[in-house]
Design an enzyme around this catalytic site. Structure first.
Site, PDB file in Angstrom:
ATOM      1  CB  SER A 279      49.469  65.057  77.722  1.00  0.00           C
ATOM      2  OG  SER A 279      50.256  63.905  77.404  1.00  0.00           O
ATOM      3  CG  ASP A 280      51.367  64.630  84.207  1.00  0.00           C
ATOM      4  OD1 ASP A 280      52.261  63.789  84.043  1.00  0.00           O
ATOM      5  OD2 ASP A 280      51.149  65.187  85.297  1.00  0.00           O
ATOM      6  CD1 TRP A 281      54.574  58.909  81.394  1.00  0.00           C
ATOM      7  CD2 TRP A 281      54.686  61.127  81.173  1.00  0.00           C
ATOM      8  NE1 TRP A 281      55.755  59.225  80.742  1.00  0.00           N
ATOM      9  CE2 TRP A 281      55.840  60.569  80.585  1.00  0.00           C
ATOM     10  CE3 TRP A 281      54.523  62.514  81.132  1.00  0.00           C
ATOM     11  CZ2 TRP A 281      56.840  61.343  79.984  1.00  0.00           C
ATOM     12  CZ3 TRP A 281      55.511  63.301  80.528  1.00  0.00           C
ATOM     13  CH2 TRP A 281      56.646  62.705  79.974  1.00  0.00           C
ATOM     14  CB  ALA A 283      47.082  63.910  81.408  1.00  0.00           C
TER      15      ALA A 283
END
Length: 872
Positions: A279-281, A283
């Site tokens: 995941s993005d941070w 997200a």
């Protein structure tokens, strides 16, 4: 996570809101289809040995050890921006993940390389690779396992998008070569590269899910997805990239971090991705749902709503969800195996250095876990110098990217004795200090990069003024963005005007621009238009140097008689000065080309490319323009831009002659059948005993507050096992199954069916320097599909490019370009495959120096090449 007692009421309300709102306003025909289960990795022969090694470790790991390596230990809970849990009993360490695409973020003794958009402007595949190698060497030198780059999404569809500059340009093939060559360079030294952000995150505003509303939904059809936005990701996967980062936004109503269609179907099955998906941070917005949809690693581990509370959707909740049967054991095993196999694939099990820096501080000593109020302290920075000779690579890129747009009467290059008047604060370093703004969140002084997580600290900044001084140039500098009254113009003066346009990531707002250029639009910052106009009113010879994140409007001053020359220096990083001097004074002829189109007005673009403003519920961004982005749109709308994609002048001239086209692989309408999947590792599927997740007694004595652990209290673990025994069931999504699929016909290897990348034609041509200065030429190859097709295609599309070495006057070099089966195919939505729409048709293969300067046409059917100008 899976059972009611694993959520707080707060999280349940939020997830209910996100789930309900995620598809309310998505237009008909765009709703994401489910695709389950997550395909197992390890079925391609080039990863077999790494998966074998990984499976030996995974077979010996406990439940808590497995769930520990799939998530971060919490934001600010370690030296790096992301830190996974470890499994020290089987000798698997915590992995360090660190930004960013142009250099090590928040570090020291590192290189601040030119940004991706600058690299794209070089049109030089060798420099793309060299920068990747240098990045990899620096990240490895700092003990970073996973480099969070390169970025090939956003594509740059939206000209005012805040992070377009992190990628390589507004064409999927330019992005693809930039991304793939960067990945190959980074991973050549054993660092895991991360291609990001999958997918269609084309603006910064409203990208993230929060308490008030879900993240923006990018709604796009399947053909547009494949032929534009997915193209560079496919090439990155084909290059063996180790990690893929999902975007913050939703696609077709489903959040990217739990979009089973994107992760399971497109990425892991069709593209045959063998690494791990993160995941993005912050997200990740769910636990079980994201796991079932194919997410392998949660970063930084905390819940997305309010981090730093010690709450996680995974870690201990993942352990609970295995024990109560919500997540199948084989899904966890596959996620862990993918992470470990990537570690083995890049050779990080052999003498890989440990982190020797701290992203949270530049002090030598400090808290080991800054996110905890009660952290132990120790040495956190060893100040290791990883720069090597990388300044040379950075300088070469910054120089060879400089794009000469206009050069009336050959005013450039300058003579060494030219009397110069220099205007604009962009010419000199930020007076507050080159690193005074966190993550470059300001626009002061020379603009070397945009702002946000894609930035890096400067070890130094060689500004244009520094370089003019070093050259002993005859100049006077006026460090102001307003025209000074005391510049005393003389007829012999040449005025250099430095202007810029900035943008960045959404968590920082700069001069009323929240990442995207909402306030500035496509205009210059700091009244740059007026500065150029005022200088041009007093001086007869004006040269405008632009540092910019992307397209800007030039109409306010471009045609003024005094404005003789315009150069785009893009975002040069630390080497802004001498790289520019080498062009201005003619040491080197400019060879950069525009990686995007420059319009005459923002009205040149379709309305669908406007930024999406606030909307109640989930903001909807529907890509109604389809394939018609950047030059494709300008062709379709018959709009002449100020400067076309690929434009770039030189101090010399070139001819393209002796072109030939040679068939290599015979085409068929449908590609040959894909190879069958190999056999991935298999494991017992029995749910482990609850005791595998119990807190060890000794661990509780050193527990760090807010740190994320994978263990459960004994009562919680036993309760999860009791839920399983009682037959409680998780409400699985529609279409859910645990039966593995053979894979779609477009798949078969990393990047897709290997037959798609067979060379269909090679094209050879001779490039000759017909001018009076040494220079380098770029040959750009575009494809024009045969007329009369049942399917609509853009007028021409970039498919390859090549750059000569330095050619002296009269010298020649033969360049080789190629066309693959995929280059000549379209994505057939019904067949879910790449099809050649006209096997016997005559594909026009156009070659030139820009999309509006195509002077050679080769025909696939005629087999001949002629010198001929392209016209719509």
């Amino acid at each position: 996570m899976s059972a009611p007692h694993s959520f707080s009421i707060f999280s349940l309300i939020l997830l209910s809101l996100s789930s309900c709102a995620s598809s309310i306003d998505v237009p008909a025909g765009y709703v994401a289809a489910p695709y389950y289960p997550a395909p197992h990795g390890g079925w391609t022969s080039d990863w077999t040995e790494s998966y074998r090694k990984a499976s030996l470790l995974v077979s010996n790991m406990t439940l808590a050890e497995k769930t520990n390596v799939t998530a971060g230990t919490g934001i600010f809970m370690g030296r790096c921006v992301g830190n996974t849990g470890s499994a020290t009993r089987v000798e698997f360490p915590s992995l360090c993940l660190q930004d960013g695409p142009l250099g090590i973020r928040n570090s020291d003794h590192n290189t601040a390389f030119p940004a991706g958009i600058t690299v794209g402007a070089t049109f030089d595949k060798n420099l793309m690779y060299a920068r990747g190698v240098a990045l990899g060497e620096e990240f490895r030198g700092k003990g970073i396992n996973i480099h969070l780059g390169p970025s090939v999404g956003p594509l740059g569809r939206r000209p005012r998008g805040g992070r377009n500059w992190e990628g390589f340009g507004s064409d999927p093939v330019l992005q693809a070569f930039g991304g793939a060559r960067t990945i190959e360079g980074i991973q050549s030294v054993g660092v895991i590269a991360t291609i990001k952000h999958l997918i269609a995150n084309e603006q910064e505003m409203y990208r993230m899910y929060n308490l008030a509303q879900p993240g923006i939904s990018s709604n796009l059809d399947d053909r547009t997805l494949h032929e534009l936005y997915l193209w560079p990701f496919a090439e990155g996967v084909r290059s063996g990239v180790g990690a893929v980062m999902m975007a913050y936004n939703a696609v077709n109503g489903s959040a990217c971090s739990q979009n089973s269609y994107l992760i399971n179907n497109i990425l892991k099955d069709e593209l045959g991705f063998q690494g791990f998906v993160m995941s993005d941070w912050l997200a990740q917005i769910s636990g079980v749902a994201s796991s079932l949809s194919g997410l392998d690693m949660s970063m930084p581990g905390d819940i997305h709503t309010i981090p730093l509370l010690g709450s996680s959707y995974w870690m201990y909740e993942y352990s609970r969800s295995i024990l109560n049967g919500s997540v199948p054991v084989d899904r966890l095993n596959d996620a862990v195996t993918r992470i470990l196999a990537t570690w083995f694939q890049l050779g990080q099990d052999q003498d890989y250095p440990k982190p020797n820096f701290d992203t949270n501080t530049l002090d030598a000593e400090g808290p080991l876990y800054p996110g905890s109020l009660f952290s132990p302290t120790g040495i956190v920075n060893e100040f290791v110098d990883v720069q090597g000779n990388h300044a040379d690579v950075a300088r070469d890129i910054a120089r060879d990217a400089i794009t000469l747009l206009k050069n009336t009467n050959g005013i450039l290059p300058l003579s060494k004795t030219a009397k110069l008047k220099v205007f604009g604060t962009d010419a000199e370093k930020n007076p507050d200090g080159i690193n005074s703004c966190t993550d470059m969140g300001c626009d002061k002084g020379t603009l070397g990069m945009g702002w946000g997580s894609g930035s890096a600290r400067y070890p130094y900044l060689d500004s244009p003024i520094d370089a003019l001084k070093a050259r002993g140039a005859n100049f006077t500098f006026f460090n102001t963005d307003s025209f000074p009254s005391n510049s005393n113009p003389a007829a012999s003066d040449i005025a250099l005007v430095f202007v810029n346009a900035d943008s960045g990531e959404n968590y920082i707002t700069v001069e009323n621009n929240p990442g995207d250029r909402t306030s500035a639009n496509l205009n210059l910052w700091h009244n740059g238009d007026k500065l150029v106009q005022d200088v041009a009113a007093k001086y007869t010879n004006v040269i405008v140097i632009v540092h910019t994140v992307g397209p800007i409007l030039l109409e306010a001053w471009h045609d003024l008689p005094a404005v003789k020359s315009v150069l785009f220096a893009h975002l040069p990083g630390q080497e802004a000065g001498e790289s520019l001097m080498q062009i201005l004074f003619g040491d080197v002829s400019p060879s950069g080309h525009l990686p995007y189109t420059i319009p005459t007005s923002e009205d040149n673009y379709p309305d669908s490319l406007d930024l999406i403003g606030f909307e109640l519920g989930q903001p909807q961004d529907t890509f109604t323009e389809g394939l018609y982005v950047d030059y494709r749109h300008f062709h379709k709308a018959n709009i002449t831009p100020r400067y076309a994609f690929g434009h770039g002048l030189s101090y010399t001239t070139f001819s393209f002659t002796n072109a030939t086209i040679t068939p290599v692989t015979p085409l068929t309408s449908t590609p040959p059948a894909r190879p069958a999947k190999g056999t991935p590792p298999s494991y017992p599927t029995a749910i482990p005993a609850a005791a595998e997740a119990y807190w060890p007694a000794e661990a509780k004595t050193y527990r760090i507050w807010r740190y994320l652990y994978s263990w459960l209290e004994k009562a919680d673990a036993d309760a999860a096992a009791a839920d399983l025994a009682a037959g409680k069931k998780y409400p699985y999504p529609p279409g859910y199954t645990t039966t593995q699929k053979p894979g779609p016909p477009a798949g078969g290897a990393q990047g897709g069916n290997p037959a798609l990348f067979d060379t269909a034609y090679t094209v050879s041509l001779r490039v000759t320097n017909t001018g009076n200065a040494t220079g380098r030429a770029v040959a750009q190859l575009y494809v024009q599909f045969p007329p009369g097709l049942a399917v609509d295609t853009p007028a021409v599309q970039l498919r390859d490019f090549a750059k000569t070495g330095p050619l002296a006057p009269g010298a020649s070099q033969t360049l080789q370009l190629r066309l693959t089966r995929k280059d000549l195919s379209v994505w057939d939505v019904a067949a879910q495959n790449w099809l050649v729409p006209s096997v016997a048709g005559d594909y026009g293969v156009w070659i030139g120096e820009a999309v509006d300067r195509l002077g050679v046409r080769c025909g696939s059917a005629t087999g001949g090449c002629v010198e001929k100008a392209f016209s719509l």
